[in-house]
Write a protein that holds these residues in place. Structure first.
Motif, PDB file in Angstrom:
ATOM      1  N   ALA A  54      48.407  39.723  42.469  1.00 36.39           N
ATOM      2  CA  ALA A  54      49.660  39.149  41.970  1.00 36.39           C
ATOM      3  C   ALA A  54      49.465  37.696  41.562  1.00 36.39           C
ATOM      4  O   ALA A  54      49.926  37.255  40.501  1.00 36.39           O
ATOM      5  CB  ALA A  54      50.747  39.267  43.035  1.00 36.39           C
ATOM      6  N   ALA A  55      48.773  36.929  42.394  1.00 34.37           N
ATOM      7  CA  ALA A  55      48.574  35.509  42.111  1.00 34.37           C
ATOM      8  C   ALA A  55      47.781  35.289  40.835  1.00 34.37           C
ATOM      9  O   ALA A  55      47.949  34.274  40.150  1.00 34.37           O
ATOM     10  CB  ALA A  55      47.868  34.834  43.285  1.00 34.37           C
ATOM     11  N   SER A  56      46.916  36.241  40.473  1.00 34.74           N
ATOM     12  CA  SER A  56      46.065  36.052  39.298  1.00 34.74           C
ATOM     13  C   SER A  56      46.848  36.086  37.993  1.00 34.74           C
ATOM     14  O   SER A  56      46.321  35.695  36.946  1.00 34.74           O
ATOM     15  CB  SER A  56      44.956  37.108  39.262  1.00 34.74           C
ATOM     16  OG  SER A  56      45.469  38.396  38.965  1.00 34.74           O
ATOM     17  N   LEU A  57      48.090  36.525  38.033  1.00 38.74           N
ATOM     18  CA  LEU A  57      48.949  36.451  36.852  1.00 38.74           C
ATOM     19  C   LEU A  57      49.379  35.009  36.572  1.00 38.74           C
ATOM     20  O   LEU A  57      49.754  34.662  35.456  1.00 38.74           O
ATOM     21  CB  LEU A  57      50.192  37.318  37.048  1.00 38.74           C
ATOM     22  CG  LEU A  57      49.983  38.824  37.123  1.00 38.74           C
ATOM     23  CD1 LEU A  57      51.219  39.504  37.695  1.00 38.74           C
ATOM     24  CD2 LEU A  57      49.646  39.384  35.739  1.00 38.74           C
ATOM     25  N   VAL A  58      49.319  34.181  37.610  1.00 38.36           N
ATOM     26  CA  VAL A  58      49.841  32.811  37.544  1.00 38.36           C
ATOM     27  C   VAL A  58      48.738  31.774  37.688  1.00 38.36           C
ATOM     28  O   VAL A  58      48.699  30.783  36.949  1.00 38.36           O
ATOM     29  CB  VAL A  58      50.908  32.612  38.647  1.00 38.36           C
ATOM     30  CG1 VAL A  58      51.399  31.179  38.679  1.00 38.36           C
ATOM     31  CG2 VAL A  58      52.064  33.585  38.461  1.00 38.36           C
ATOM     32  N   GLY A 167      38.827  35.579  40.634  1.00 40.60           N
ATOM     33  CA  GLY A 167      40.215  35.588  41.073  1.00 40.60           C
ATOM     34  C   GLY A 167      40.444  35.157  42.504  1.00 40.60           C
ATOM     35  O   GLY A 167      41.585  34.875  42.890  1.00 40.60           O
ATOM     36  N   GLN A 168      39.377  35.093  43.312  1.00 42.54           N
ATOM     37  CA  GLN A 168      39.537  34.673  44.696  1.00 42.54           C
ATOM     38  C   GLN A 168      39.522  33.154  44.863  1.00 42.54           C
ATOM     39  O   GLN A 168      39.810  32.651  45.948  1.00 42.54           O
ATOM     40  CB  GLN A 168      38.424  35.299  45.555  1.00 42.54           C
ATOM     41  CG  GLN A 168      38.499  36.822  45.609  1.00 42.54           C
ATOM     42  CD  GLN A 168      37.378  37.430  46.436  1.00 42.54           C
ATOM     43  OE1 GLN A 168      36.597  36.724  47.054  1.00 42.54           O
ATOM     44  NE2 GLN A 168      37.307  38.744  46.439  1.00 42.54           N
ATOM     45  N   PHE A 458      34.230  42.152  46.460  1.00 44.95           N
ATOM     46  CA  PHE A 458      33.984  40.751  46.140  1.00 44.95           C
ATOM     47  C   PHE A 458      33.968  40.539  44.637  1.00 44.95           C
ATOM     48  O   PHE A 458      33.725  41.455  43.862  1.00 44.95           O
ATOM     49  CB  PHE A 458      32.675  40.262  46.772  1.00 44.95           C
ATOM     50  CG  PHE A 458      31.438  41.072  46.436  1.00 44.95           C
ATOM     51  CD1 PHE A 458      30.656  40.780  45.326  1.00 44.95           C
ATOM     52  CD2 PHE A 458      31.043  42.118  47.266  1.00 44.95           C
ATOM     53  CE1 PHE A 458      29.520  41.510  45.038  1.00 44.95           C
ATOM     54  CE2 PHE A 458      29.899  42.864  46.990  1.00 44.95           C
ATOM     55  CZ  PHE A 458      29.131  42.555  45.869  1.00 44.95           C
ATOM     56  N   ASP A 459      34.234  39.282  44.245  1.00 40.88           N
ATOM     57  CA  ASP A 459      34.177  38.903  42.840  1.00 40.88           C
ATOM     58  C   ASP A 459      32.743  38.950  42.335  1.00 40.88           C
ATOM     59  O   ASP A 459      31.811  38.522  43.030  1.00 40.88           O
ATOM     60  CB  ASP A 459      34.688  37.469  42.652  1.00 40.88           C
ATOM     61  CG  ASP A 459      36.207  37.394  42.705  1.00 40.88           C
ATOM     62  OD1 ASP A 459      36.857  38.438  42.602  1.00 40.88           O
ATOM     63  OD2 ASP A 459      36.725  36.268  42.840  1.00 40.88           O
ATOM     64  N   ASP A 554      36.500  41.619  39.288  1.00 43.22           N
ATOM     65  CA  ASP A 554      37.467  40.532  39.391  1.00 43.22           C
ATOM     66  C   ASP A 554      38.795  41.191  39.743  1.00 43.22           C
ATOM     67  O   ASP A 554      38.811  42.325  40.234  1.00 43.22           O
ATOM     68  CB  ASP A 554      37.539  39.752  38.067  1.00 43.22           C
ATOM     69  CG  ASP A 554      37.953  38.292  38.265  1.00 43.22           C
ATOM     70  OD1 ASP A 554      39.059  38.064  38.782  1.00 43.22           O
ATOM     71  OD2 ASP A 554      37.175  37.398  37.891  1.00 43.22           O
ATOM     72  N   THR A 555      39.911  40.546  39.491  1.00 47.23           N
ATOM     73  CA  THR A 555      41.185  41.220  39.722  1.00 47.23           C
ATOM     74  C   THR A 555      41.464  42.191  38.577  1.00 47.23           C
ATOM     75  O   THR A 555      40.987  42.010  37.454  1.00 47.23           O
ATOM     76  CB  THR A 555      42.357  40.218  39.812  1.00 47.23           C
ATOM     77  OG1 THR A 555      42.640  39.693  38.515  1.00 47.23           O
ATOM     78  CG2 THR A 555      42.036  39.087  40.780  1.00 47.23           C
TER      79      THR A 555
END
Length: 568
Positions: A54-58, A167-168, A458-459, A554-555
């Motif tokens: 969710a955070a990766s949208l922002v 993304g992390q 993991f990324d 990634d995400t």
């Protein structure tokens, strides 16, 4: 070949072009459903995948990984390498050049100061940053100028792409989080629920464990993106309902993590409203063994901490017996079909880092019984449950609420029963289990059970940061607000030293050898992690949603700015 030589040949790639597309927001509204509902929008305060998604949208990092696992620039102009001068010859620093004229969604300028602040935020000794392993070996972060930042490492880092990559490890706004350092971090509700970002969307309303309403970032760097004006990110329910909402009814456009039996997905897909997407990456369903005592009889603050070793599971023979009793091939057949592969490993890929550890793949019930006998666990009263010194061999086994996971729990309980282990099953709402709330007793980080089952990954394609998350100092505890990914509180100085060796090793072959050894220390050498299934990622999109590229490195929402509506 060395990783340094690989860096010399690295090339930068760019994001998808938007040529010919209409103006921002032209495609109206898009609906996403994640059956595990996010409880926060700050990925530094949770180990949950749903929150990072969710955070990766922002929030965005300087660079990301594309669907092939290749590094691509996002907020940076290019990926730093030795060849382009971004990585120093001695491999002790990496310098990122930031794209000019970037702004936050509130219109304020983005600068190298925000990057440095992000490192200070996560590396604060009292902060309990869930992604601290991303900053392993960082000595300092230097602002060279407004658009240049250099990360200095204490020792040469052949893989310097932990901080601000993927993304992390996104960048947070210094102005918004200025008063949220250290122990204050969880108290900053407004910032944690509605972070100001550089990504394609901004948060309009965040309802924890329920729904997120978002709209197009008016200051996003590409004037033609995102194509969607608004987005609803619905959380909660279960994987079955999420799959139906996309594949059968068409009510939603995208459904994440369809952890369902393969025949169930096929039946849904037959309705013709959407398609299932799948790809293998590094996602492993496993059982984590608690090495500390989670007994509620202990004082709060000492429960499930290193102060009290586990009275049963501290004995490796018991842990190995639990592993031997499991039929992993049957778990794959029942739970995932072609979307799963039995594994003993924590790191299943890429091949250069994947151990050939196959010891656990053949179920050995008699061998498990012999180990328990050797450890002194016998059935003294004939009730079918082993005991020792007046204590029953009884375990609490918890996981998130999901049909496949509950099927796995039932089978594993049956197999453990065959070797004389009594098992109590508990399942917890995924939104709570993966939520990271330091006040909740039911999070996977707090681990108030004897064993628990979940999956994460993991990324990118290098497991260094992922394996570094298991060092002694990464154990969740009250002082870290129960953040950290060393869930079972594993602590071996030899492991910590090997992580340091991995960090300074450049030769790819040797890096692979070290990573495999670290994997084996956690799995076949100590049985603190019992690998079960190497899971393919399965999600779904509607027939009218274009631009989706399922990314296992990634995400999954890494390129949401490129999504668009397919005209029927």
């Amino acid at each position: 070949m060395t990783l340094k030589s690989l860096l010399l040949g690295a090339t930068a790639t760019t994001c998808l072009a938007s040529a010919g597309w209409a103006e921002r927001g032209a495609d109206g509204h898009v609906n996403l459903i994640y059956w595990q509902a996010p409880s926060i929008m700050n990925p530094y305060l949770t180990g949950g995948t749903k929150e990072r998604e969710a955070a990766s949208l922002v929030l965005e990092p300087l660079g990301r990984y594309n669907v092939a696992g290749e590094m691509v620039p996002f907020l940076a102009e290019e990926i730093p390498t030795v060849e382009n001068g971004g990585v120093s010859d001695d491999l002790k620093s990496i310098t990122w050049k930031i794209k000019p004229d970037l702004t936050w969604s509130d219109g304020s300028p983005f600068s190298a100061n925000d990057v440095k602040f992000t490192a200070e935020y996560c590396m604060h000794p009292d902060g309990g940053c869930a992604q601290l392993a991303k900053f392993e070996g960082v000595e300092s972060v230097e602002v060279v100028d407004d658009l240049t930042v250099t990360v200095h490492f204490a020792e040469p880092q052949p893989n310097p792409y932990g901080p601000f990559m993927g993304g992390q490890a996104p960048i947070i706004q210094a102005a918004q989080f200025a008063d949220c350092l250290g122990a204050k971090a969880p108290e900053c509700t407004d910032a944690n629920f509605s972070p100001i970002g550089t990504g394609p969307f901004k948060v309009d309303e965040f309802r924890p464990n329920d729904v997120i309403s978002l709209s197009a970032n008016p200051n996003y760097r590409d004037p033609a993106k995102p194509r969607f004006a608004t987005m609803t990110f619905k959380g909660g329910g279960d994987a079955t309902a999420a799959g139906r909402a996309v594949l059968e009814t068409g009510e939603f456009d995208y459904a994440w993590n369809l952890q369902l039996a393969p025949d169930v997905i096929a039946n849904m897909e037959a309705a013709g409203k959407g398609v299932a997407l799948s790809a293998f990456g590094t996602l492993v369903e496993r059982i984590e063994i608690n090495l500390t005592d989670p007994s509620p009889d202990l004082p709060e603050g000492e429960r499930a901490t290193a102060k009290h070793p586990h009275p049963i599971l501290s004995d490796m023979r018991v842990r190995e017996a639990l592993s031997k009793a499991i039929d992993r091939e049957l778990l794959v057949e029942i739970g995932y079909g072609k979307a799963g592969r039995a594994t003993c490993n924590l790191v299943p890929a890429p091949a250069a880092y994947a151990s050939d550890n196959t010891d656990c793949l053949e179920q050995d019930v008699e061998g498990a019984k012999a180990l328990l006998e050797e450890a002194g666990w016998t059935d003294s009263n004939g009730d079918g449950i082993r005991d020792k010194d007046g204590k029953k061999l009884s375990l609490l086994f918890q996981t998130s609420t999901n049909a496949v996971r509950q099927d796995f729990q039932a089978l594993i309980k049956q197999w453990w029963g065959e070797i004389g282990v009594e098992t109590e099953l508990r399942n917890i709402s995924a939104s709570v289990f993966f939520g990271g709330d330091p006040g909740s007793p039911d999070t996977f980080q707090k681990f108030y059970a004897d064993v628990e089952m979940y999956a994460n990954n993991f990324d990118g394609t290098d497991p260094q940061s992922y394996l570094a998350s298991r060092t002694c100092n990464k154990a969740p505890r009250p002082e870290s607000q129960w953040q950290g990914e060393n869930i079972n509180r594993y602590c071996d100085p030899a492991y910590d030293e090997l992580i340091k060796e991995l960090g300074r090793t450049a030769d790819l072959g040797k890096r692979g050898e070290i990573a495999k050894k670290l994997n084996d220390m956690l799995t076949k050498d100590s049985y603190v992690i019992l690998g079960l299934v190497d899971r393919g990622r399965v999600s779904a999109r509607s027939n009218t949603l274009g631009g989706v590229e399922l990314n296992t490195w990634d995400t999954e929402l890494w390129n949401a700015a490129d999504w668009y509506r397919i005209k029927e």
